[in-house]
Each structure stands twice: as C-alpha cells, then as structure tokens.
Design a protein around this motif. Sequence first.
Motif, mmCIF file in Angstrom:
data_model
loop_
_atom_site.group_PDB
_atom_site.id
_atom_site.type_symbol
_atom_site.label_atom_id
_atom_site.label_comp_id
_atom_site.label_asym_id
_atom_site.label_seq_id
_atom_site.Cartn_x
_atom_site.Cartn_y
_atom_site.Cartn_z
ATOM 1 N N LYS A 168 44.494 46.342 45.036
ATOM 2 C CA LYS A 168 44.279 45.654 43.705
ATOM 3 C C LYS A 168 43.950 44.395 44.263
ATOM 4 O O LYS A 168 44.738 43.782 44.944
ATOM 5 C CB LYS A 168 45.599 45.865 42.696
ATOM 6 N N TYR A 169 43.232 43.705 43.222
ATOM 7 C CA TYR A 169 42.981 42.255 43.262
ATOM 8 C C TYR A 169 43.483 41.569 42.003
ATOM 9 O O TYR A 169 42.918 41.975 41.074
ATOM 10 C CB TYR A 169 41.561 41.891 43.483
ATOM 11 N N TYR A 170 44.562 40.550 42.402
ATOM 12 C CA TYR A 170 44.697 39.898 40.929
ATOM 13 C C TYR A 170 44.089 38.624 40.944
ATOM 14 O O TYR A 170 44.279 37.779 41.974
ATOM 15 C CB TYR A 170 46.351 39.465 41.152
ATOM 16 N N LEU A 171 43.639 38.410 39.783
ATOM 17 C CA LEU A 171 42.815 36.973 39.655
ATOM 18 C C LEU A 171 43.715 36.194 38.523
ATOM 19 O O LEU A 171 43.904 36.740 37.572
ATOM 20 C CB LEU A 171 41.271 37.098 39.197
ATOM 21 N N SER A 172 44.114 35.040 39.148
ATOM 22 C CA SER A 172 45.147 34.461 37.880
ATOM 23 C C SER A 172 44.529 32.790 37.699
ATOM 24 O O SER A 172 44.233 32.292 38.681
ATOM 25 C CB SER A 172 46.507 34.405 38.028
ATOM 26 N N THR A 173 44.797 32.593 36.444
ATOM 27 C CA THR A 173 44.739 30.940 36.255
ATOM 28 C C THR A 173 45.990 30.560 35.523
ATOM 29 O O THR A 173 46.967 31.482 35.609
ATOM 30 C CB THR A 173 43.705 30.695 35.305
ATOM 31 N N ASP A 174 46.162 29.407 35.177
ATOM 32 C CA ASP A 174 47.347 29.098 34.419
ATOM 33 C C ASP A 174 47.523 29.910 33.272
ATOM 34 O O ASP A 174 48.857 30.183 32.922
ATOM 35 C CB ASP A 174 47.374 27.503 34.007
#
Length: 173
Positions: free
Chosen positions: A139-145
């Motif tokens: 899995k790839y997790y793409l996160s911002t605030d």
Amino acid sequence: MKFLIRVILLTIIDFVIIWIWVRQINPDPSISIGILILIPLVVILNLIIALILYFTKKEFVSLFIVNSIISGILMSYLFGKGIDRYQNNRLESWTFKLKNETYTITHWKLENTFSISESSRPGSSSEFLSGKFIKKGDKYYLSTDTTEFIIKKGYLYKFRDGSDSIKLTKIER
C-alpha cells in the motif's frame, strides 16, 4: 560472412561503450537536446576512422561506414533509455479520469512526497495538492495535513466525494 561477424562484434563493442558512458553521465531530461550533438559525433567519428583506414587497411573502410549508421542508432536508443532510467529512479506516476478531468499523481521517490495535478484539456494542468508519500507493504499512503489517500493494487481509495475506489493507470517510461 566475415564482414557480418565483424559488424556484429563492432556493434556489441559500441553498445557496451555507449551504455557504460550513458550510465556514467546519467542523463536527465534537461540535457536531452544533447542528442543532436552526440549522434552526429559518433557518426563523424566512425567516418573519420573509415577515412584513416582507407589509407592503411582498405578492407575495414566499409565496416566503419556501416558502423557509423549503427552507432548513431545505438546512441539515440541508449541515450533515450538512459533518460528513462533517470526518470524511473526519481519518480513514478499514475493517471485517472473523473468526470471531464484528468488527474495525475506523481510520487517523487527521493523526497518521499507526492503531488496531484488536474487537467481539463491537453497541454494545461495545475497542481492542487501535495504531501507525504509512505509505502507500507503493498500500500501507498498519500497524506497532507487534512487528507489521506491510499493506493493499493492499482486503485486509489478515499479520493473526493467518498468514492470507493478509482482505477489508476500507471505511466510507464
């Protein structure tokens, strides 16, 4: 038959020399214009060798004339592959369509960040989101605030409007 064997051997030598050189310089896309100098350079170099051999060993002249064409083609091919290698080591991208918009997700590998851009027509796009990119297992997790998206098995989860999943198309170089 002897001529063909010599052409093959010279092609192998050219391939090895050019590939080692391309790997060493590790060309990025910004220097791709250099191919306009490099292809004529290897062609002219082989023609100069052919000219020198014309006065010493005439039986090799046609070999280097043929090799001038082959080495030009090899330079073009290997230089292009070197640029692809450079890009693949630094980024990977996926696209998907939603309504009339095309979205591109770019993973910047060296920084472990991502950006998402949207385009409503060819030739124009705008980046609207960027953040951290974390890989855990498959899995790839793409996160911002304030947001988090997941890429798993070629699908994007948790993107706009609570959509369950969106099929991604990986951009291959």
